[in-house]
Write an enzyme that holds these catalytic residues in place. Structure first.
Site, PDB file in Angstrom:
ATOM      1  CB  ALA A  19     -14.842  22.388  18.982  1.00  0.00           C
ATOM      2  CG  ASN A  25     -16.464  28.825  28.327  1.00  0.00           C
ATOM      3  OD1 ASN A  25     -15.891  29.862  28.018  1.00  0.00           O
ATOM      4  ND2 ASN A  25     -15.817  27.718  28.621  1.00  0.00           N
ATOM      5  CG  HIS A 137     -17.499  19.064  25.200  1.00  0.00           C
ATOM      6  ND1 HIS A 137     -18.541  19.933  25.397  1.00  0.00           N
ATOM      7  CD2 HIS A 137     -16.412  19.687  25.744  1.00  0.00           C
ATOM      8  CE1 HIS A 137     -18.109  21.013  26.021  1.00  0.00           C
ATOM      9  NE2 HIS A 137     -16.815  20.892  26.248  1.00  0.00           N
ATOM     10  CD  GLU A 174     -20.461  21.333  34.887  1.00  0.00           C
ATOM     11  OE1 GLU A 174     -19.370  21.688  34.402  1.00  0.00           O
ATOM     12  OE2 GLU A 174     -21.297  20.681  34.233  1.00  0.00           O
ATOM     13  CG  HIS A 250     -17.620  25.947  36.064  1.00  0.00           C
ATOM     14  ND1 HIS A 250     -16.713  25.620  35.093  1.00  0.00           N
ATOM     15  CD2 HIS A 250     -18.557  24.965  36.048  1.00  0.00           C
ATOM     16  CE1 HIS A 250     -17.088  24.489  34.498  1.00  0.00           C
ATOM     17  NE2 HIS A 250     -18.199  24.084  35.061  1.00  0.00           N
ATOM     18  CB  CYS A 370     -10.096  25.815  34.729  1.00  0.00           C
ATOM     19  SG  CYS A 370     -11.232  27.178  34.727  1.00  0.00           S
TER      20      CYS A 370
HETATM   21  N1  LIG Z   1     -14.121  26.956  35.221  1.00  0.00           N
HETATM   22  C1  LIG Z   1     -13.594  25.756  35.195  1.00  0.00           C
HETATM   23  N2  LIG Z   1     -13.353  25.175  36.308  1.00  0.00           N
HETATM   24  N3  LIG Z   1     -13.345  25.075  34.076  1.00  0.00           N
HETATM   25  C2  LIG Z   1     -13.340  25.613  32.777  1.00  0.00           C
HETATM   26  C3  LIG Z   1     -13.888  24.635  31.817  1.00  0.00           C
HETATM   27  C4  LIG Z   1     -13.889  25.137  30.410  1.00  0.00           C
HETATM   28  C5  LIG Z   1     -14.612  24.220  29.471  1.00  0.00           C
HETATM   29  N4  LIG Z   1     -14.445  24.658  28.108  1.00  0.00           N
HETATM   30  C6  LIG Z   1     -14.760  23.868  27.084  1.00  0.00           C
HETATM   31  O1  LIG Z   1     -15.178  22.732  27.232  1.00  0.00           O
HETATM   32  C7  LIG Z   1     -14.602  24.452  25.697  1.00  0.00           C
HETATM   33  C8  LIG Z   1     -14.264  23.431  24.652  1.00  0.00           C
HETATM   34  C9  LIG Z   1     -14.407  23.976  23.270  1.00  0.00           C
HETATM   35  O2  LIG Z   1     -15.184  24.896  23.035  1.00  0.00           O
HETATM   36  O3  LIG Z   1     -13.727  23.442  22.362  1.00  0.00           O
HETATM   37  C10 LIG Z   1     -16.094  24.155  29.837  1.00  0.00           C
HETATM   38  O4  LIG Z   1     -16.854  25.026  29.370  1.00  0.00           O
HETATM   39  O5  LIG Z   1     -16.492  23.245  30.575  1.00  0.00           O
END
Ligand SMILES: N=C(N)NCCC[C@H](NC(=O)CCC(=O)O)C(=O)O
Length: 446
Positions: A19, A25, A137, A174, A250, A370
């Protein structure tokens, strides 16, 4: 007494989708609106869990969360039956609706921070769920995460559970993604390294300018206090704001530690020299500590972000050998692959790399590291873990059939608004709580 590092991987939930929810990220934004495969994602995760179990590791499963999060939509003013709430929200506030459908609890490195009993004042294993305030989210996760963790680690003689930190950006936390622990032996007291992106109460301090710093120093300090960690056993390290602005959202995207090894990129931290000497001093036994710094010249920050070279699991096999669990993206990148191959031939404890296909998760910015929450346990504590969540041949087979029965092969943005998806998801989770013997952890069960 002997101690182990157990890994609890997030089981990917039935609404896994792309989404584009996570600013900062890179993968999440690049794959926004693509079609996902919840079934394939869950199976890729299960394969990794089973492979680690087969290597002789203690491997567990952390249950996903209830999505869409109808209770969150009701808090935001949507009313009527559950179906009406979904239909209204999907139509009137599609961005909000997509957020409450995210299966983001699969990244259990963000579920909580865990301190082993060897480090804590009361000799218990301490858990603090992460509040994940920086992304709406993800901020929906901590209450249920806390309930699931209590159902997995329920014995109060061994396990202490804290409430997540106050839900405010000043205490943005986090979890284990920004925490790593070095030790000479899992059973002995170690050095817990907390990595933060900014100071919440001092705006004169360095901070990123393009992307958010999700974790604050003040949050790290609060978790260390809650867990009863000593000053001697704790180091706070600031992430280099410049790497956050390049997509390192992160610390586990740029560094990973295990036992006597800290593996990190040259640009990962601020005040690196001074901070590494603090770690060395607190670690004590100098001779066995390895800092493996990857220079820019060998791997750029951009390549590290794209391949997730550092979002690897560094594990010790039962024979003591240290292995890297890497995503196949590292194998497919010539430079990173060469680096890893050479690394195994150098004079460090790392002897092998094993590659895993977790592409469904990678497209949302979630690599092997992760997907797992590390919990160091001694033998007594391990005996006290809810045995139904521990991976074995039978659980692997049961969970694969469970996925086959309940998960869709494909999920597009339009499918999220199908009220049937909620029914499928609840049916699946209700059955899962029985398989994993978790009790009623979800809102729809309470
Ligand atoms: N590095 C670590 N430990 N975790 C990765 C988490 C990825 C997560 N992605 C998301 O939440 C994307 C969901 C979306 O775009 O649909 C975040 O950004 O929090």
């Amino acid at each position: 007494m002997q101690a182990y590092e157990a890994n609890f991987d997030g089981l990917v939930g039935p609404t896994h989708n792309y989404a584009g929810l996570s600013v900062g990220n890179v993968a999440s934004l690049n794959n926004a609106r693509n079609t996902s495969s919840p079934k394939q994602a869950a199976k890729q995760g299960l394969q990794k869990m089973k492979a680690l179990h087969d290597l002789g590791m203690v491997q567990g499963v952390l249950a996903p969360q209830e999505r869409p999060d109808i209770a969150a939509l009701r808090r935001l003013g949507f009313t009527g039956s559950d179906n009406e709430v979904i239909t209204q929200a999907a139509k009137q506030a599609p961005e909000v609706y997509r957020a409450v459908c995210s299966a983001s609890s699969m990244w259990t490195a963000n579920a909580a921070t865990v301190s082993p009993s060897a480090d804590t004042a009361d000799g218990k294993v301490h858990f603090t769920p992460a509040n994940l305030t920086n992304k709406f989210h993800r901020s929906l996760e901590p209450e249920t995460t806390g309930r699931i963790l209590r159902a997995m680690f329920s014995d109060q003689r061994h396990f202490a559970h804290h409430q997540h930190l106050p839900d405010n950006d000043h205490f943005g936390d986090e979890g284990a993604a920004n925490h790593t622990r070095l030790c000479s032996d899992y059973a002995k007291a170690g050095v817990e390294i907390f990595v933060y992106g900014r100071h919440a109460f001092d705006s004169s301090k360095p901070a990123p300018s393009k992307y958010p710093a999700r974790q604050t120093l003040e949050a790290c300090q609060a978790v260390a206090r809650l867990h009863g960690l000593s000053e001697r056993g704790t180091v706070y390290l600031q992430q280099n704001p410049a790497v956050i602005d390049q997509g390192v959202f992160h610390n586990d995207v740029i560094a990973v530690g295990n036992r006597n090894v800290l593996f990190y990129h040259q640009q990962a931290f601020l005040d690196t020299t001074q901070k590494l000497s603090e770690i060395r001093r607190k670690f004590g036994d100098d001779s066995s500590l390895h800092f493996i710094e990857v220079p820019d010249q060998q791997v750029s920050v951009a390549d590290a972000v794209n391949t997730y070279l550092f979002n690897t699991q560094l594990i010790n096999l039962p024979n003591g050998e240290m292995v890297i669990i890497a995503p196949t993206e590292c194998q497919e990148h010539a430079g990173v692959h060469r680096y890893l191959t050479e690394l195994c031939q150098q004079d460090t404890p790392i002897r092998q790399v094993k590659y895993f296909d977790v592409k469904q998760s990678m497209r949302n910015g979630g690599g092997p590291a992760c997907l797992r929450l590390r919990v160091v346990l001694n033998e007594q504590e391990r005996q006290a873990v809810n045995p139904a969540v521990l991976m074995n041949e039978q659980l692997f087979a049961t969970l694969n059939s469970w996925v086959d029965k309940h998960y869709r092969d494909q999920l597009s943005e339009a499918d999220l608004a199908d009220p049937q998806l909620m029914i499928e998801s609840r049916t699946a989770l209700d059955e899962l709580t029985q398989i994993l013997k978790l009790g009623s952890v979800y809102s729809f069960q309470r």
